[in-house]
Every structure is written in structure tokens, then in C-alpha cells.
Design an enzyme around this catalytic site. Structure first.
Site, PDB file in Angstrom:
ATOM      1  N   ARG A  50      10.805 -33.557  -6.177  1.00  0.00           N
ATOM      2  CA  ARG A  50      11.453 -33.198  -7.620  1.00  0.00           C
ATOM      3  C   ARG A  50      12.294 -32.124  -7.246  1.00  0.00           C
ATOM      4  O   ARG A  50      13.308 -31.346  -7.763  1.00  0.00           O
ATOM      5  CB  ARG A  50      10.699 -33.333  -8.923  1.00  0.00           C
ATOM      6  CG  ARG A  50      10.343 -34.640  -9.239  1.00  0.00           C
ATOM      7  CD  ARG A  50       9.669 -34.509 -10.607  1.00  0.00           C
ATOM      8  NE  ARG A  50      10.472 -34.235 -11.667  1.00  0.00           N
ATOM      9  CZ  ARG A  50       9.867 -33.624 -12.624  1.00  0.00           C
ATOM     10  NH1 ARG A  50       8.590 -33.430 -12.596  1.00  0.00           N
ATOM     11  NH2 ARG A  50      10.758 -33.079 -13.455  1.00  0.00           N
ATOM     12  N   CYS A  53       7.908 -25.146 -14.543  1.00  0.00           N
ATOM     13  CA  CYS A  53       7.790 -26.681 -13.754  1.00  0.00           C
ATOM     14  C   CYS A  53       8.815 -27.501 -14.447  1.00  0.00           C
ATOM     15  O   CYS A  53      10.009 -26.875 -14.463  1.00  0.00           O
ATOM     16  CB  CYS A  53       6.130 -27.310 -14.208  1.00  0.00           C
ATOM     17  SG  CYS A  53       5.985 -27.092 -15.859  1.00  0.00           S
TER      18      CYS A  53
END
Length: 283
Positions: free
Chosen positions: A181, A240
Site C-alpha cells: 500500500r 498510516c
């Protein structure tokens, strides 16, 4: 007088040290199944534990521009905690079943509210049950008390701060998402893949050993020390996808004695919502 637990607590320490005045919170959650935590709690939880939901209790309203899990209103969170028996000197323990992935969010939020007597159960529910310790389905009936938020405003930064410090060598953005990701691959949670330019990747699960517990403090200190290149932890901005697993990196740094890093709560889900903000892909 017993020392407060302010970072991590082992299952054995919890079993031996907990008193009726402690407050234990079950923070289990699944990003792909938001109702999972409540169901799991009802089926069995640590004795005396109460449930806090990531989206209902530990996050604020989503606008589409402020990330998937914005910080909750501090006064509302303080009122909720007070209603559950958390007062000025209460020892709080947070746990989940994902290595602290969601429990670390409550740990950070309480510290943000000025309450440092909070620790994450190291190894979570699995560490507790592995030793044959009991779970039950009883619902606690805590006595409400007054919890006053003493907001620690220097613990977080916003998107404008990150944007204005992209080329600042004194600011290091550490992204806690999985490496794919981070590279912009296999993005299923946010509409845009990639990362903040200049950020480096530290997958939060790398904080854990094979047993699901946090690595030893000396190991974490060495690993994060290499990322910071011997610099000051105060220059670290943790992020994040939505400001949740970034707290896991902050907890790991705290366990390693590297305190002072800050959270970017909006994280990637907020950052990528504005097409004017730059995006990087690849390693």
C-alpha cells in the site's frame, strides 16, 4: 505504591496487578466488518472489560476530507471515559486481538487527553487466553466519575504542517501501512494509492515478534534508530491510512524509550482527498 503502567503490560502482570479500580477496555475491530468487535465482545472478553468501538467512540464524524477515522471530539471522549469509571488516577488497560493494532489508538488518545496511566496488553487476547486465563460475558456496571481532558496539543500535526515541511530534513514522516500500500499497490481502502512524498515505510506489524508480542525494547530502539538515523524522535511524524496503526509505531517508539514523536491523524486517507497535495508511488 504500585508503579503505573504507561506503555505495555504483559498478561501475567495484568493478572497479578489488576485491582477493581482499574479499567480494562476491549478495542477489537475489523476494518472490513465494523460490527465484529461488538459481537466478539459479547461472546467473551477479559473479566471486567468494557467495550469501546473504533468508529463510534474512538473516532469523530467523517466529512470526506478529514480522513477515515478523524480524532473524536476530546470533550465527548472525556465524558464517555468518565461515564465508564475512568478518573484522574485510573489505570487503564487496552487490548484487542490484532497485536495492539486498535488498542494503541486508545493508548494514544488517552495520552492526548493528558492521561498517561494507560497501557496496551502485550500480545492481546491471545496472550491472555494462552495462559489459561478466563474470559467471561458479564457486563460491568462501573461507577461514573469526572474525567477532565487536559489536551496535549503538541502530540499531533495537521496536513498543512506536513505539506509545509515536505523538504525539511528535520521532519521525518513514517508510514505504518503495509509495504504494498505504501508503494501504491493493492489499495482497497482509499480511492488513491501512494504515499506522502519523502515518507519512509515502517509496517506496524514489524514491531511484533513471532509470538504476537512487541519486540524487546532494545530491538525496537535499534530498528527505529536506523530509521531516524540516530536523530531526535521529536522530528518524527507518524501516519498510516487513517491515523490508527500509526499509533502502533508511536507505542513501539515509546516502549523503546524514543518519546516525542507526533501523530498526523488524518494520514493518507485525508492527504489523498485533496488532489492539490503531491503523491509519490514506488518504494
Amino acid at each position: 505504591m504500585q508503579r503505573p503502567f504507561t506503555c505495555l503490560i504483559s498478561a501475567q502482570e495484568l493478572a497479578e496487578s489488576a485491582t477493581p479500580t482499574w479499567r480494562i477496555f476491549d478495542c477489537r475491530f475489523r476494518l472490513t466488518d465494523p460490527g465484529f468487535g461488538k459481537r466478539a465482545y459479547a461472546e467473551g472478553h477479559l473479566p471486567g472489560a468494557m467495550f469501546l468501538d473504533l468508529e463510534e467512540d474512538l473516532s469523530g464524524p467523517v466529512s470526506g476530507l478529514n480522513g477515515r477515522h478523524p480524532l473524536p471530539d476530546p470533550q465527548l471522549l472525556a465524558a464517555k471515559l468518565g461515564s465508564l469509571g475512568v478518573g484522574p488516577g485510573t489505570q487503564v488497560i487496552a487490548y484487542d486481538d490484532t497485536g495492539g493494532m486498535f488498542a494503541a489508538r486508545l493508548w494514544w488518545l488517552l495520552r492526548w487527553l493528558g492521561h498517561n496511566q494507560v497501557a496496551v496488553l502485550d500480545g492481546g487476547l491471545q496472550a491472555w487466553t494462552a495462559g489459561g486465563k478466563p474470559v467471561d460475558t458479564a457486563l460491568p456496571n462501573p461507577v461514573a466519575c469526572h474525567f477532565e481532558a487536559r489536551l496535549q496539543r503538541d502530540m499531533k500535526v495537521n496536513a498543512d504542517y506536513v505539506l509545509s515541511h515536505l523538504d525539511d530534513p528535520e521532519v521525518l514522516v513514517i508510514d505504518a501501512r503495509a509495504p504494498d500500500r505504501f508503494r501504491g499497490e493493492n489499495e482497497t481502502l482509499d480511492p488513491v494509492g501512494g504515499h506522502i512524498p519523502g515518507a519512509i515505510n515502517r509496517f506496524f506489524q514489524d514491531n511484533l515478534g513471532a509470538d504476537g508480542c512487541f519486540k524487546q525494547a532494545a530491538v525496537l530502539q535499534e530498528e527505529f534508530g536506523k530509521l531516524i538515523k540516530g536523530g531526535d524522535a521529536h522530528k518524527v511524524v507518524a501516519q498510516c491510512g487513517s491515523g490508527v496503526t500509526a499509533c502502533h509505531n508511536l507505542l513501539a517508539m515509546e516502549a523503546a524509550g524514543l518519546d516525542g514523536a507526533r501523530l498526523y491523524p488524518g494520514s493518507w486517507s485525508e492527504w489523498c482527498a485533496d488532489p492539490a497535495r503531491p503523491i509519490a508511488t514506488g518504494p
